[in-house]
Design a protein around this motif. Structure first.
Motif, PDB file in Angstrom:
ATOM      1  N   SER A 185       0.807  -1.217   0.000  1.00 58.14           N
ATOM      2  CA  SER A 185       0.000   0.000   0.000  1.00 58.14           C
ATOM      3  C   SER A 185       0.841   1.268   0.000  1.00 58.14           C
ATOM      4  O   SER A 185       0.395   2.304  -0.485  1.00 58.14           O
ATOM      5  CB  SER A 185      -0.941   0.011   1.208  1.00 58.14           C
ATOM      6  OG  SER A 185      -0.223   0.242   2.396  1.00 58.14           O
ATOM      7  N   ILE A 186       2.058   1.184   0.526  1.00 59.87           N
ATOM      8  CA  ILE A 186       2.866   2.401   0.551  1.00 59.87           C
ATOM      9  C   ILE A 186       3.458   2.677  -0.835  1.00 59.87           C
ATOM     10  O   ILE A 186       3.957   3.745  -1.112  1.00 59.87           O
ATOM     11  CB  ILE A 186       3.939   2.334   1.657  1.00 59.87           C
ATOM     12  CG1 ILE A 186       4.529   3.711   1.939  1.00 59.87           C
ATOM     13  CG2 ILE A 186       5.034   1.336   1.318  1.00 59.87           C
ATOM     14  CD1 ILE A 186       3.547   4.767   2.361  1.00 59.87           C
ATOM     15  N   PHE A 187       3.363   1.659  -1.718  1.00 60.48           N
ATOM     16  CA  PHE A 187       3.776   1.896  -3.103  1.00 60.48           C
ATOM     17  C   PHE A 187       2.586   2.320  -3.955  1.00 60.48           C
ATOM     18  O   PHE A 187       2.633   3.318  -4.647  1.00 60.48           O
ATOM     19  CB  PHE A 187       4.418   0.634  -3.688  1.00 60.48           C
ATOM     20  CG  PHE A 187       5.676   0.226  -2.963  1.00 60.48           C
ATOM     21  CD1 PHE A 187       6.889   0.800  -3.312  1.00 60.48           C
ATOM     22  CD2 PHE A 187       5.638  -0.718  -1.939  1.00 60.48           C
ATOM     23  CE1 PHE A 187       8.056   0.438  -2.647  1.00 60.48           C
ATOM     24  CE2 PHE A 187       6.797  -1.083  -1.275  1.00 60.48           C
ATOM     25  CZ  PHE A 187       8.007  -0.500  -1.623  1.00 60.48           C
ATOM     26  N   GLY A 188       1.514   1.524  -3.875  1.00 57.17           N
ATOM     27  CA  GLY A 188       0.387   1.779  -4.768  1.00 57.17           C
ATOM     28  C   GLY A 188      -0.761   2.549  -4.145  1.00 57.17           C
ATOM     29  O   GLY A 188      -1.582   3.119  -4.851  1.00 57.17           O
ATOM     30  N   GLY A 189      -0.835   2.535  -2.816  1.00 50.39           N
ATOM     31  CA  GLY A 189      -1.874   3.290  -2.146  1.00 50.39           C
ATOM     32  C   GLY A 189      -3.077   2.453  -1.739  1.00 50.39           C
ATOM     33  O   GLY A 189      -3.879   2.872  -0.915  1.00 50.39           O
ATOM     34  N   TYR A 190      -3.226   1.219  -2.302  1.00 46.52           N
ATOM     35  CA  TYR A 190      -4.414   0.420  -2.021  1.00 46.52           C
ATOM     36  C   TYR A 190      -4.164  -0.630  -0.957  1.00 46.52           C
ATOM     37  O   TYR A 190      -3.093  -1.228  -0.894  1.00 46.52           O
ATOM     38  CB  TYR A 190      -4.892  -0.283  -3.293  1.00 46.52           C
ATOM     39  CG  TYR A 190      -5.539   0.667  -4.267  1.00 46.52           C
ATOM     40  CD1 TYR A 190      -6.895   0.947  -4.185  1.00 46.52           C
ATOM     41  CD2 TYR A 190      -4.767   1.303  -5.244  1.00 46.52           C
ATOM     42  CE1 TYR A 190      -7.479   1.837  -5.068  1.00 46.52           C
ATOM     43  CE2 TYR A 190      -5.342   2.186  -6.123  1.00 46.52           C
ATOM     44  CZ  TYR A 190      -6.704   2.453  -6.036  1.00 46.52           C
ATOM     45  OH  TYR A 190      -7.291   3.327  -6.895  1.00 46.52           O
ATOM     46  N   LYS A 191      -5.169  -0.860  -0.115  1.00 44.80           N
ATOM     47  CA  LYS A 191      -5.163  -2.004   0.791  1.00 44.80           C
ATOM     48  C   LYS A 191      -6.397  -2.837   0.487  1.00 44.80           C
ATOM     49  O   LYS A 191      -7.362  -2.341  -0.096  1.00 44.80           O
ATOM     50  CB  LYS A 191      -5.235  -1.536   2.240  1.00 44.80           C
ATOM     51  CG  LYS A 191      -3.903  -1.146   2.864  1.00 44.80           C
ATOM     52  CD  LYS A 191      -4.091  -0.966   4.365  1.00 44.80           C
ATOM     53  CE  LYS A 191      -2.904  -0.277   4.976  1.00 44.80           C
ATOM     54  NZ  LYS A 191      -3.148   0.023   6.390  1.00 44.80           N
TER      55      LYS A 191
END
Ligand code: HEM
Ligand code: SF4
Lengths: 220, 361
Positions: free
Chosen positions: A206-212
């Motif tokens: 998530s810290i790369f793409g933003g999604y969880k």
């Protein structure tokens, strides 16, 4: 259990995170050199400008770091609810409850991982503490900068510290807090990997793409 | 020489055989120290007219280092000029009278010249237990300071001790020592810290007074800007080595023999403000850093506590031994965190395994 792909970390959060990551590495290496120079010329006929460059890079990285902190603070007001400043303070009953859960989980007294879509209450407090350390590094750094190069800008950003504390004390804590930030980073990475495995929600990604990938039973 | 000059500083210098040329050289030195472009003419003019001011020199908890520095000019003409400008009426270390007679010369100045004399104070003033830790002629330092400085035109606190208590006031300050600024309030005071202060700065301060009728501009800590407005590190002749990363790493090594920067040997030049690199010592012969020893920051506030260890860049870690550095403690904290994390990981793995085994059964 059904999981929903949810956008948690907006671009400014991820951007400041990774630029800070790079800036802190650069600040650490150049700062440690300034503190006790670890490169030495092989002969007297070495026309390097090592200290000059190290200081230059330290200041460049310092300004970048400052801008990132400013941007992140702005985003704590302008961003989504996961980025909001409130998550860093255990204001709600849920958050305080969550703190107890997390403590039990980390001490192996419970198997229920602290669960939150954004930051857990525990993480929030840890980041608050980190933020204080960052602020200190900025203020003390600019205080030391003011000694080297008096300027109104440096005075506002930290030079005022010089009227409260002795310069050597400032330098000492500027140096020591570097290691505290490292200690934080070690914990931070470990917990991130651990929770990623425990929660299986794509926390690391998530810290790369933003999604969880969240189930919806997190407190919100 | 005309009658107009009779009794002036210039007159007395001429009578002692100081040439016009030497006099002008001295005026130029003063103008340069005070950073007054084309000020030499004005200074010369003033000294031609000025009468010697009466000056008393008080010593309290001191080592007479400033007195030594004051008398250390090696060129006899300079000594003459300095002694003529600073006409000392009372100075325990160098005056001829002793005992009651000596104290009488102090009383005379204080009584007869009220508001017209200058005082130089050297050494700190103990306040603890009613000031019993330093008495001269049966009188506590604090009482003498109040009386003598109180009636003076201006007071010059010379050296670190008279400024902020200096070495006697270093932790744990057993005698409750303070500097003049904390001992008496409401006096006209200028501070010349340093261990010792430089005689050139002392003379320039008085010459400034004689020329302009006022004390030089000071910073927030009461030190004249002309002497304490620039950083040692910015005027240091080893600075190019600093920027280049050429550091002395051991006394007597290749770098030390070749005049490299003393930063790694604990030089406090980067945090100390004084004009040593420009005025230097012993009439411009040399100064500590040129002589191969790092600056110890003796003109900085509470230098004995704040600038030590003198051979280390950073202060020692409070509560740890002198040998422990910030790096030791910092690396310790980071390593302890890593160890805790590793232990946590191992416990986790073991628990995980036993649970799996249990599930299998
Ligand atoms: C994460 C942030 C930072 C870290 C880890 C860091 C680290 C360090 C370290 C270890 C030193 C050596 C201290 C010594 O032993 O003397 C240093 C020096 C210095 N830092 Fe930083 N720093 C950071 C941020 C900043 C910032 C924001 C500024 C602002 C301009 C700054 C300005 C300085 C200056 C001027 C020095 C030189 C001190 C001297 O003249 O001796 N630093 N830094
Ligand atoms: S010797 Fe001291 S004052 Fe001179 S350049 Fe090196 S650190 Fe600065």
């Amino acid at each position: 259990m059904e999981r929903k792909r949810t956008y948690i970390w907006e671009f400014p959060v991820r951007f400041t995170h990774w630029i800070n990551f790079l800036a802190i590495i650069l600040l650490s290496v150049t700062g440690l050199y300034i503190g006790s120079p670890f490169l030495h010329p092989r002969s007297g006929a070495d026309y390097s400008y090592t200290m000059g460059w190290m200081r230059f890079l330290h200041y460049i990285a310092a300004y970048v770091f400052l801008m990132m902190i400013a941007l992140r603070v702005y985003w704590a007001f302008a961003g989504n609810r996961y980025a909001n400043w409130r998550v860093f303070f255990p204001f709600t009953r849920q958050q305080r409850h969550d703190l107890g859960d997390a403590t039990r989980f980390y001490l192996f007294a419970s198997k229920k991982p602290p669960y939150a879509a954004g930051h857990t209450a525990c993480a929030g407090i840890a980041y608050l503490f980190l933020f204080v350390m960052f602020l200190w590094e900025i203020f003390s750094g600019f205080a030391l900068y003011q000694v080297n190069d008096p300027a109104f800008f440096h005075l506002i950003l930290g030079g005022w510290l010089l009227s409260l504390m002795n310069v050597q004390t400032i330098r000492f804590w500027h140096h020591l807090v570097l290691y505290f930030i490292w200690a934080f980073a070690i914990l931070h990475v470990y917990i991130a990997v651990y929770l990623d495995q425990a929660e299986k929600n794509g926390l690391l990604g998530s810290i790369f793409g933003g999604y969880k990938f969240i189930t919806g039973r997190e407190w919100e | 020489m005309g009658k107009a000059n009779e009794g002036t500083i210039y007159d007395s210098l001429r009578k002692r055989g100081v040439s016009r040329r030497d006099f002008m050289k001295f005026c130029s030195l003063m103008a340069a120290t005070l950073a007054l472009p084309s000020g030499a003419g004005r200074i010369a003019e003033a000294l031609e007219k000025a009468k010697k001011p009466s000056l008393v020199w008080l010593e309290f908890q001191d080592c007479a280092g400033n007195t030594e520095s004051f008398l250390r000019a090696s060129d006899p003409t300079v000594v003459q000029i300095v002694l003529d400008i600073l006409s000392v009426d009372y100075h325990e270390t160098i005056m001829a009278p002793a005992g009651k007679q000596a104290e009488k010369s102090l009383d005379d100045v204080v009584k007869n010249q009220k508001g017209k004399y200058l005082v130089v104070v050297e050494g700190s003033i103990p306040l603890k237990d009613g000031g019993v830790y330093c008495t001269v002629g049966g009188k506590a330092a604090i009482d003498t300071v109040k009386e003598v400085c109180g009636g003076a035109l201006a007071t010059i606190a010379i050296g670190a001790c008279a400024w902020d208590g200096g070495i006697p006031a270093a932790n744990p300050n057993p005698t409750g020592a303070v500097g003049v600024k904390d001992a008496v309030k409401g006096i006209t005071l200028i501070n010349l810290p340093g261990c010792p202060a430089n005689v050139v700065n002392l003379t320039a301060t008085v010459v400034h007074y004689l020329t302009f009728g006022s004390l030089p501009l000071t910073d927030s800590m009461g030190r004249p800007l002309f002497a304490y407005g620039t950083r040692i590190h910015d005027g240091c002749e080893r600075r190019a080595h600093y920027d280049a990363g050429r550091f002395v790493r051991q006394w007597g090594d290749y770098g030390h023999q070749n005049g490299w920067c003393l930063y790694e040997m604990g030089c406090k030049g980067p945090e100390t403000y004084k004009n040593c690199p420009a005025v230097r010592w012993n009439q411009g012969t040399s100064w500590p850093v040129e002589a191969g020893h790092g600056c110890i920051g003796c003109a900085a506030p509470r230098f004995w506590d704040t600038m030590s260890p003198f051979y280390r860049r950073l202060p020692k870690v409070p509560g740890f031994g002198v040998e422990t550095t910030a790096d030791d403690v910092g690396i310790g904290v980071a390593a302890a965190t890593a160890a805790a994390v590793a232990a946590h990981g191992i416990i986790r793995a073991v628990k995980h395994k036993t649970e799996e085994e249990r599930e299998e059964k």
